[in-house]
Design a protein around this motif. Structure first.
Motif, mmCIF file in Angstrom:
data_model
loop_
_atom_site.group_PDB
_atom_site.id
_atom_site.type_symbol
_atom_site.label_atom_id
_atom_site.label_comp_id
_atom_site.label_asym_id
_atom_site.label_seq_id
_atom_site.Cartn_x
_atom_site.Cartn_y
_atom_site.Cartn_z
ATOM 1 N N VAL A 217 0.833 -1.209 0.000
ATOM 2 C CA VAL A 217 0.000 0.000 0.000
ATOM 3 C C VAL A 217 0.864 1.253 0.000
ATOM 4 C CG1 VAL A 217 -1.701 1.314 1.317
ATOM 5 C CG2 VAL A 217 -1.931 -1.162 1.118
ATOM 6 N N ALA A 218 1.937 1.246 0.771
ATOM 7 C CA ALA A 218 2.812 2.427 0.830
ATOM 8 C C ALA A 218 3.389 2.748 -0.547
ATOM 9 C CB ALA A 218 3.935 2.191 1.840
ATOM 10 N N ASN A 219 3.819 1.717 -1.276
ATOM 11 C CA ASN A 219 4.396 1.958 -2.591
ATOM 12 C C ASN A 219 3.325 2.365 -3.605
ATOM 13 O OD1 ASN A 219 6.959 1.906 -4.069
ATOM 14 N ND2 ASN A 219 5.963 0.348 -5.329
ATOM 15 N N LEU A 220 2.140 1.780 -3.478
ATOM 16 C CA LEU A 220 1.047 2.162 -4.377
ATOM 17 C C LEU A 220 0.658 3.624 -4.165
ATOM 18 C CD1 LEU A 220 -1.312 -0.964 -4.256
ATOM 19 C CD2 LEU A 220 0.291 -0.325 -6.049
ATOM 20 N N LEU A 221 0.662 4.077 -2.920
ATOM 21 C CA LEU A 221 0.366 5.484 -2.646
ATOM 22 C C LEU A 221 1.430 6.389 -3.254
ATOM 23 C CD1 LEU A 221 -0.927 5.389 1.039
ATOM 24 C CD2 LEU A 221 -2.202 6.168 -0.959
ATOM 25 N N ARG A 222 2.692 6.019 -3.104
ATOM 26 C CA ARG A 222 3.780 6.818 -3.696
ATOM 27 C C ARG A 222 3.599 6.934 -5.200
ATOM 28 N NH1 ARG A 222 8.034 5.631 -6.609
ATOM 29 N NH2 ARG A 222 7.770 3.377 -6.299
ATOM 30 N N PHE B 155 0.580 9.208 -6.057
ATOM 31 C CA PHE B 155 0.866 10.645 -5.932
ATOM 32 C C PHE B 155 1.667 11.140 -7.139
ATOM 33 C CE2 PHE B 155 0.811 10.161 -1.019
ATOM 34 C CZ PHE B 155 -0.570 10.055 -1.058
ATOM 35 N N ASP B 156 2.647 10.344 -7.549
ATOM 36 C CA ASP B 156 3.456 10.727 -8.711
ATOM 37 C C ASP B 156 2.587 10.864 -9.960
ATOM 38 O OD1 ASP B 156 5.803 10.837 -7.310
ATOM 39 O OD2 ASP B 156 6.555 8.885 -7.962
ATOM 40 N N LEU B 157 1.715 9.912 -10.190
ATOM 41 C CA LEU B 157 0.896 9.930 -11.404
ATOM 42 C C LEU B 157 -0.135 11.058 -11.373
ATOM 43 C CD1 LEU B 157 0.379 6.090 -11.884
ATOM 44 C CD2 LEU B 157 1.672 7.621 -13.380
ATOM 45 N N ILE B 158 -0.780 11.260 -10.239
ATOM 46 C CA ILE B 158 -1.746 12.351 -10.122
ATOM 47 C C ILE B 158 -1.071 13.688 -10.389
ATOM 48 C CG2 ILE B 158 -3.264 13.604 -8.523
ATOM 49 C CD1 ILE B 158 -3.757 10.869 -7.130
ATOM 50 N N ARG C 188 -9.507 11.787 -13.941
ATOM 51 C CA ARG C 188 -9.888 10.420 -13.578
ATOM 52 C C ARG C 188 -8.709 9.599 -13.049
ATOM 53 N NH1 ARG C 188 -14.461 7.672 -14.925
ATOM 54 N NH2 ARG C 188 -15.384 9.737 -14.594
ATOM 55 N N ILE C 189 -7.480 10.047 -13.231
ATOM 56 C CA ILE C 189 -6.337 9.324 -12.682
ATOM 57 C C ILE C 189 -6.497 9.131 -11.172
ATOM 58 C CG2 ILE C 189 -5.027 11.498 -12.539
ATOM 59 C CD1 ILE C 189 -3.626 7.910 -12.864
ATOM 60 N N VAL C 190 -7.177 10.065 -10.511
ATOM 61 C CA VAL C 190 -7.402 9.943 -9.072
ATOM 62 C C VAL C 190 -8.265 8.726 -8.773
ATOM 63 C CG1 VAL C 190 -8.325 11.051 -7.018
ATOM 64 C CG2 VAL C 190 -7.191 12.434 -8.765
ATOM 65 N N HIS D 20 -9.099 3.049 -7.039
ATOM 66 C CA HIS D 20 -9.653 1.721 -7.316
ATOM 67 C C HIS D 20 -8.556 0.663 -7.372
ATOM 68 C CE1 HIS D 20 -13.937 2.331 -7.888
ATOM 69 N NE2 HIS D 20 -13.661 3.503 -8.433
ATOM 70 N N ARG D 21 -7.381 1.035 -7.861
ATOM 71 C CA ARG D 21 -6.286 0.059 -7.891
ATOM 72 C C ARG D 21 -5.914 -0.363 -6.466
ATOM 73 N NH1 ARG D 21 -2.233 -2.643 -9.930
ATOM 74 N NH2 ARG D 21 -0.128 -2.441 -9.095
ATOM 75 N N ILE D 22 -5.775 0.610 -5.582
ATOM 76 C CA ILE D 22 -5.415 0.291 -4.199
ATOM 77 C C ILE D 22 -6.506 -0.556 -3.551
ATOM 78 C CG2 ILE D 22 -5.019 1.284 -1.911
ATOM 79 C CD1 ILE D 22 -3.677 3.660 -3.333
ATOM 80 N N GLU D 23 -7.764 -0.218 -3.812
ATOM 81 C CA GLU D 23 -8.873 -0.993 -3.245
ATOM 82 C C GLU D 23 -8.839 -2.437 -3.732
ATOM 83 O OE1 GLU D 23 -13.366 0.196 -2.431
ATOM 84 O OE2 GLU D 23 -13.063 -0.275 -4.555
ATOM 85 N N GLU D 24 -8.587 -2.636 -5.022
ATOM 86 C CA GLU D 24 -8.544 -3.990 -5.576
ATOM 87 C C GLU D 24 -7.406 -4.802 -4.958
ATOM 88 O OE1 GLU D 24 -9.554 -7.321 -7.606
ATOM 89 O OE2 GLU D 24 -10.692 -5.448 -7.693
ATOM 90 N N VAL D 25 -6.232 -4.193 -4.854
ATOM 91 C CA VAL D 25 -5.073 -4.896 -4.306
ATOM 92 C C VAL D 25 -5.289 -5.225 -2.827
ATOM 93 C CG1 VAL D 25 -2.622 -4.674 -3.745
ATOM 94 C CG2 VAL D 25 -3.456 -3.931 -5.984
#
Length: 472
Positions: free
Chosen positions: A176-181, A184-187, A424-426, A431-436
């Motif tokens: 989760v920590a890496n997915l958040l990082r 943030f970069d993509l947003i 929509r990137i947000v 949704h990616r984090i929720e799925e994982v």
């Protein structure tokens, strides 16, 4: 091999390719066509839609709620549309941001990513974090955008997202920590990628001077994007306010929309963030999804060119019927911007954006165009009823006014769908984090084969299907 022989070889290859194309046309009805009645025979939900138009329940989410109808004793009943982010009505988000005269996209992003509204200090810190992460990797623009320019900015955006994998020191970690990082970069970077891809497209394909601005970390996401794409960096407060509003309204739309579902499907495999998000970009690019605002504006341009009196209801109605009969428009019989898969009586985003469209039209002198949009919105359901016999509720969706607003702001049409992606990137990241986090099963629906079982035929016993190149 000399040049003549090479040319002859190429002609032979091209002739073979054309022969294969002809073969496909000949055999299409045999091997690539499924009679429509089979879908009802086997109770297959085409498009993952039930017969009454409601969606097949394929998952659960806490991120976005799209409410457009209720089931009343087994029947689908129309209601006013509602859109909620993490349980909060998006109309309330917009009203409070407008009341306090502040930008709301960053707050919306925080809400969708973390599930609650931030206090002022937390929001300020989050806004600074996003602004600090906008810069692209060293020479990324030169290597990944300028060296392979594209006429289509969505195509370039998808390629850039995939390329960012190579610049990430830990791209495959799905903690989760890496997915958040990564999120943030993509947003933060999506607006910069779009702005740079647009500048590149203008230079290489439109013959314009290359103007490339660095991002300004003191500006909001909406302000910074306008600052980057305008050669003189100028924009009005109203333009920035309206773009921020559009970003809020398009940031999320439930897990069932095509691009979000794409993210869920790819994320369920355990793949990396960049692969999942690039696939979502490809999904949004389609004219039946994010590209609809582009189609809507082209349709309205045609209406304006062919309807002599924009205030004549009978003339406008007649032209809408021509579009439905495939005698006008793009020949597909669609009135773009009208109708939605979930919303029935109303799309809540449309009313909010329409109010700002009216305000902007009065400032920019586009009152007649706004009146025409309003007239088409009112007449389209009648056109469907009289031409198609459709009595169901048909409302204008957000695409009906988003493209018009962007046009009044002087934004080019090729930016409309990328602007959608910037917002929509947000939702995609949430949704990616929720799925994982919540699912450990790969998404794998079933497909039933209806092909007949056939024996293998040895190659010398097969019927000849193609003529020789010399004969063709």
């Amino acid at each position: 091999m000399d040049r003549y022989e090479s040319s002859q070889t190429r002609q032979t290859v091209e002739a073979n390719i054309q022969a294969y194309i002809n073969l496909i046309h000949q055999q299409n009805s045999v091997w690539n066509s499924i009679p429509s009645h089979y879908y009802s025979d086997y109770n297959v939900k085409r498009g993952l839609r039930n017969a009454d138009g409601s969606g097949v329940l394929a998952g659960l989410t806490t991120i976005g709620e799209v409410h457009g109808y209720v089931m009343d004793e087994g029947n689908k009943a129309a209601v006013e549309g509602k859109l909620r982010y993490r349980g909060i009505d998006v109309e309330d988000i917009v009203k409070n941001c407008q009341k306090e005269h502040r930008f709301g996209f960053e707050e919306t992003a925080f809400l969708l990513m973390f599930g609650f509204l931030p206090d002022r200090e937390t929001l300020d810190q989050f806004t600074q974090v996003l602004a600090s992460r906008r810069d692209l990797p060293y020479e990324f623009t030169e290597d990944m955008i300028f060296k392979a320019p594209s006429k289509n900015i969505m195509n370039k955006l998808g390629r850039c997202v995939l390329a960012l994998y190579s610049y990430d020191d830990n791209p495959d970690d799905i903690s989760v920590a890496n997915l958040l990082r990564q999120s943030f970069d993509l947003i933060a970077r999506f607006p910069v990628l779009v702005a740079n891809a647009y500048s590149c497209k203008r230079h290489y394909f439109d013959g314009e001077s290359l103007v490339l601005h660095n991002q300004n970390p003191t500006l909001s996401a909406a302000e910074n994007f306008l600052y980057m794409i305008r050669p003189d960096n100028r924009y009005t407060p109203l333009e920035a306010e309206i773009l921020d509003l559009a970003l809020i309204l398009q940031a999320e739309h439930g897990g069932g929309n095509n691009s979000a579902f794409t993210v869920h499907v790819l994320s369920s495999t355990g793949t990396d963030t960049y692969s999942a998000i690039s696939a979502a970009v490809g999904s949004l690019k389609g004219p039946k999804h994010g590209g609809a605002n582009d189609k809507m504006l082209s349709m309205m341009s045609e209406i304006k060119a062919n309807v002599k009196n924009w205030e004549d209801e009978d003339e406008v109605l007649a032209y809408l019927k021509k579009i439905l009969r495939k005698e006008a428009g793009d020949g597909k019989g669609l009135i773009y911007g009208m109708g939605h898969a979930v919303y029935t009586i109303s799309d809540p985003r449309t009313g909010i954006l329409k109010a700002k469209a009216k305000e902007l039209s009065e400032v920019t002198g586009h009152q007649k165009e706004f009146a025409l949009h309003d007239l088409v919105q009112r007449l389209a359901p009648r056109a469907f009823l009289e031409e198609k016999g459709l009595e169901k509720d048909i409302c204008a969706n957000v695409d009906f006014y988003s493209g018009f607003v962007y046009q009044m702001m002087g934004l080019p049409q090729e930016l409309y769908t990328p602007l959608f992606a910037m917002s929509r990137i947000v939702g995609w990241c949430a949704h990616r984090i929720e799925e994982v986090m919540t699912s450990n099963k790969i998404i794998r629906p079933a497909y039933k084969t209806i092909a007949k079982r056939l024996p293998y035929t040895p190659i010398d016993q097969r019927e000849k299907l193609m003529t020789d190149n010399a004969e063709s």
